[in-house]
Design an enzyme around this catalytic site. Structure first.
Site, short mmCIF file in Angstrom:
data_model
loop_
_atom_site.label_atom_id
_atom_site.label_comp_id
_atom_site.label_asym_id
_atom_site.label_seq_id
_atom_site.Cartn_x
_atom_site.Cartn_y
_atom_site.Cartn_z
N ARG A 23 38.44 -5.42 -49.08
CA ARG A 23 38.19 -6.55 -49.99
C ARG A 23 39.38 -7.49 -49.97
O ARG A 23 40.53 -7.07 -49.83
CB ARG A 23 37.99 -5.98 -51.40
CG ARG A 23 37.63 -6.95 -52.46
CD ARG A 23 37.30 -6.24 -53.78
NE ARG A 23 36.03 -5.55 -53.65
CZ ARG A 23 35.78 -4.33 -54.14
NH1 ARG A 23 36.71 -3.69 -54.81
NH2 ARG A 23 34.59 -3.78 -53.98
N ASN A 87 42.91 0.75 -59.95
CA ASN A 87 42.60 1.30 -58.63
C ASN A 87 43.60 2.38 -58.29
O ASN A 87 44.81 2.14 -58.36
CB ASN A 87 42.70 0.21 -57.56
CG ASN A 87 41.67 -0.88 -57.75
OD1 ASN A 87 40.49 -0.65 -57.61
ND2 ASN A 87 42.15 -2.09 -58.06
N ASP A 103 42.96 1.33 -50.72
CA ASP A 103 42.14 1.72 -51.86
C ASP A 103 41.59 3.13 -51.61
O ASP A 103 40.94 3.36 -50.59
CB ASP A 103 40.99 0.71 -52.02
CG ASP A 103 40.08 1.03 -53.18
OD1 ASP A 103 39.41 2.09 -53.14
OD2 ASP A 103 40.03 0.23 -54.13
N ASP A 105 39.37 4.80 -53.52
CA ASP A 105 38.05 5.01 -54.12
C ASP A 105 38.09 5.29 -55.62
O ASP A 105 37.32 4.70 -56.37
CB ASP A 105 37.27 6.13 -53.43
CG ASP A 105 37.31 6.03 -51.93
OD1 ASP A 105 37.02 4.93 -51.40
OD2 ASP A 105 37.65 7.03 -51.27
N ASP A 107 38.83 5.19 -59.45
CA ASP A 107 39.21 4.11 -60.35
C ASP A 107 39.21 4.65 -61.77
O ASP A 107 38.48 5.57 -62.10
CB ASP A 107 38.20 2.95 -60.27
CG ASP A 107 38.08 2.40 -58.86
OD1 ASP A 107 39.09 1.92 -58.33
OD2 ASP A 107 36.98 2.47 -58.29
N ASP A 120 33.94 6.93 -59.71
CA ASP A 120 33.79 7.02 -58.26
C ASP A 120 34.32 8.31 -57.63
O ASP A 120 34.74 8.32 -56.47
CB ASP A 120 34.42 5.80 -57.56
CG ASP A 120 33.80 4.50 -58.03
OD1 ASP A 120 32.59 4.50 -58.35
OD2 ASP A 120 34.52 3.49 -58.09
N GLU A 123 32.34 9.05 -54.46
CA GLU A 123 32.76 8.21 -53.34
C GLU A 123 34.06 8.75 -52.74
O GLU A 123 34.24 8.80 -51.52
CB GLU A 123 32.94 6.77 -53.82
CG GLU A 123 33.28 5.79 -52.73
CD GLU A 123 33.46 4.36 -53.25
OE1 GLU A 123 33.96 3.54 -52.46
OE2 GLU A 123 33.14 4.07 -54.43
#
Length: 177
Positions: A23, A87, A103, A105, A107, A120, A123
């Site tokens: 991102r 994050n 990152d 994953d 959070d 998450d 994830e």
């Protein structure tokens, strides 16, 4: 490592463990820039996802990055209070191109009353298997989640009631020029 200069605009880029771009926040205004800490502000900034989709942030935000902690903190100023999106990530690095981090994953969302939720986890487990996160990384990340939650409970750093307000005032000062 160099540091971004206060008053300058920077991009913020997040990557995944495998090195792929995740991102990009197109523009954030640096409010404090040292080799250890970067505090920046943005409002209605364009964000591009790795798949090419773009969106615009909805409210002013103050971001906090530290070179020693495996998390970064976004304080979003909403009408009913400050919401935090944290994050779990690598410490940041800065080069002339952008502020960058990986990152991981996981959070933590923190509400104005300081209640929080870990997000998450599924994830994280999936990416941990896919990208072969080493065991030591898992320990580092969970230790830093504990540290982050200690900051929340102690109202330390960005979670101090005055922190976001003071940096937002500075952001508004820079924006008037």
């Amino acid at each position: 490592m160099s540091a971004p200069e206060a008053g300058s605009n920077i991009q913020i880029k997040s990557y995944k463990h495998n090195g792929k771009l995740h991102r990009i926040w197109e523009s954030s205004l640096v409010l404090k820039g040292t080799e250890t800490v970067v505090i920046a502000g943005n409002d209605k900034t364009r964000v591009m996802e790795s798949d090419g989709r773009t969106w615009i942030t909805r409210e002013p935000a103050i971001t906090y990055f530290h070179s020693r902690y495996w998390f970064n903190i976004i304080g979003m100023l909403r009408t009913d209070g400050i919401y935090y999106y944290c994050n779990i990530s690598s410490p940041f690095v800065y080069d002339e191109e952008a502020l960058k981090y990986i990152d991981y994953d996981l959070d933590v969302k923190v509400y104005p009353d300081m209640t929080h939720v870990l997000l998450d986890e599924d994830e994280y487990e999936q990416h941990s298997r896919q990208m072969n996160y080493p065991r030591v990384l898992d320990r580092i990340l969970h230790r830093n989640i504990d540290e982050l939650l200690r900051w929340v409970h102690e109202r330390k750093g960005p979670f101090n009631p005055d922190f976001i307000d003071q940096w937002y005032e500075r952001y508004l000062t820079y924006r008037t020029y």
